[in-house]
Scaffold this active site. Structure first.
Site, PDB file in Angstrom:
ATOM      1  CG  HIS A 155      -1.647  -1.249   1.496  1.00 58.54           C
ATOM      2  ND1 HIS A 155      -2.877  -1.567   0.978  1.00 58.54           N
ATOM      3  CD2 HIS A 155      -1.263  -2.329   2.217  1.00 58.54           C
ATOM      4  CE1 HIS A 155      -3.234  -2.774   1.385  1.00 58.54           C
ATOM      5  NE2 HIS A 155      -2.265  -3.265   2.129  1.00 58.54           N
ATOM      6  CB  SER A 276      12.180  21.672 -15.881  1.00 64.57           C
ATOM      7  OG  SER A 276      11.333  22.798 -15.995  1.00 64.57           O
ATOM      8  CE  LYS A 282      10.934  18.863 -11.625  1.00 61.16           C
ATOM      9  NZ  LYS A 282       9.629  19.329 -12.071  1.00 61.16           N
ATOM     10  CD  GLU A 289       7.973  11.796 -15.764  1.00 60.46           C
ATOM     11  OE1 GLU A 289       6.978  12.495 -15.541  1.00 60.46           O
ATOM     12  OE2 GLU A 289       9.101  12.274 -15.994  1.00 60.46           O
TER      13      GLU A 289
END
Ligand code: ARG
Length: 462
Positions: A155, A276, A282, A289
């Site tokens: 979880h 970024s 970043k 992804e």
């Protein structure tokens, strides 16, 4: 101009040509189409359906056409619909009427079924090699960090300490099943459909077995109607690919959040991360992804073909031309993913200290405390409740379990003795000493077996 329009009084409308043409994508099948035609021509020659001289001429010209296409010299003509007609037209251009004999005892229906089977067989073999390389990368990372401990999660809550190698080998197991699935699909793709003709078989004394042998097929199809309209092998490839991408997406998800400041478990190598355009600080895990995202298109490709095939009457229907773009897309997606993942894994930095800290913080040893009580005569359910109260107490005090004194333990059960204080991450790992458990000896054994397996498999493909 199209030479299959004898029956028609006029040319197809421009819009119809554009709508029905497939050569803009099925040109990719050319090596398979040519290999199939060469085997077919050779067989026609051997069987005396065409003369051996004609067969030789056809084969030589087909080999030249192959070279023309691979060198980029070939001009594809969408008016000729598909790759099959483009190659045949060029053959006739090169050797005249002899070229017109190639299509004897054959239909585009069994021809295209053959081409796609050859394509899928290659794609499977190539995918499996890629998966073995990914397994190798997993084994390498696990071996290089074989002592590293991190929290195991359920979880997304810290659950029990596990070895990083154990966690990584979970993906090795998924890939084992993926490989087994691909191998299984291979057996279904490995059937020669050529010789089925349009649907009913062909009216010539052909030798299907010799064609199968030349093209490396284990067997020939047993029902011509099925053979020209069966796309199960593509569906199965798409399904196996979808499950593989699902596995990749799970790994990708972990890489994404493991590389966040919140987790801080890994740092992706600069070569496998992107920046970024607005936030200079970043470093984004875009590869992971995108892999997670591309899983969607692979699922879609499976659904697309399932839907195309649904309710199609026997035998060949033009709908089936829609089988190709998606399978090409899936193959491209899988190959691309397998190209980038091993490198991303083997170059990422594992932040062992931060994993260790996470494994030691929190209440990951609660199960071990309950197990301690069980081993000292408590029933598991009672031990679970006692330990739950103990954790609740510790949480209230803002303390970790290892900060509790023996006297505090004893408030919850008289069965707690001095040795309860010896429960540690190490004792927790060591206790799970069964096949498949996270004990160091067990993981060492599994890792060694995995290393041997992948090494052997890769040696075989070389
Ligand atoms: N381009 C077609 C396909 O991909 C080849 C078979 C065409 N057969 C036909 N009877 N029109 O399915």
């Amino acid at each position: 101009m199209n030479n299959i329009r004898g029956r028609f009084n006029k040319a197809a409308a421009e819009s119809v040509l554009a709508y029905t043409a497939s050569v803009q994508y099925d040109w990719m099948l050319y090596p398979y189409d040519i290999a199939g035609s060469i085997a077919h021509a050779r067989m026609l020659g051997k069987q005396g359906i065409i003369t051996p001289v004609e067969a030789k001429k056809i084969i030589a010209a087909l080999q030249q056409i192959q070279a023309e296409i691979s060198s980029g010299k070939f001009v594809f003509n969408p008016e000729l619909e598909d790759i099959h007609m483009n190659i045949e037209a060029r053959l006739v251009e090169k050797i005249g009427d002899t070229g017109k004999k190639l299509h004897t005892a054959r239909s585009r229906n069994d021809q295209v079924a053959l081409d796609v089977r050859l394509f899928v067989r290659d794609a499977i073999a190539h995918s499996i090699v890629g998966m073995r390389h990914l397994q190798q990368a997993i084994v390498d990372v696990a071996t290089a960090h074989k002592d590293v401990v991190l929290p195991g999660y359920t979880h997304v809550q810290r659950a029990q300490p596990v070895l990083l190698a154990h966690h990584l080998l979970a993906y090795f197991e998924m890939l084992e099943r993926d490989i087994a699935r691909f191998e299984d699909v291979f057996t279904r793709a490995d059937v020669l459909p050529l010789g089925s003709g349009a649907l009913a078989g062909v009216a010539y004394n052909i030798d299907r077995e010799s064609v199968a042998k030349e093209l490396g097929f284990s067997t020939v199809s047993k029902n011509s109607i099925d053979a020209v309209s069966d796309r199960d092998f593509i569906l199965e490839y798409q399904a196996a690919a979808a499950i593989f991408m699902m596995h990749i997406s799970r790994m990708a998800e972990e890489l994404v959040y493991w590389s966040s400041a919140e987790f801080d478990f890994i740092e992706l190598d600069d070569a496998y991360a992107t920046g970024s355009s607005i936030m200079p600080q970043k470093k984004n895990p875009d590869v992971a992804e995108l892999a997670r995202g591309k899983t969607g298109r692979v699922y879609g490709n499976l659904m697309s073909l399932l839907t195309t095939m649904k309710g199609l009457p026997l035998a060949y229907n033009r709908d089936m031309q829609e089988d190709k773009e998606q399978v090409f897309d899936t193959v491209k997606t899988i190959f691309g993913t397998l190209e980038v993942f091993p490198g991303m894994l083997s170059t990422m930095k594992i932040k062992t200290a931060s994993m260790k800290k996470a494994a030691e913080k929190g209440y990951l040893l609660a199960t071990d405390i309950a197990d301690y009580l069980v081993k000292n005569g408590e029933s598991f359910r009672a031990a679970h409740e006692i330990t739950g109260k103990l954790v609740n107490y510790a949480v209230g005090k803002g303390k970790s379990l290892d900060a509790l004194k023996l006297a505090e333990y004893k408030k919850f059960s008289p069965k707690f003795k001095q040795d309860v204080l010896k429960i540690s991450v190490e004792s927790s790992l060591a206790a799970r000493d069964n096949t498949g458990g996270t004990a160091r000896v067990q993981v060492k054994k599994q890792l060694a077996a995995a290393a041997v397996k992948v090494k052997k498999a890769l040696a075989e493909v070389r």
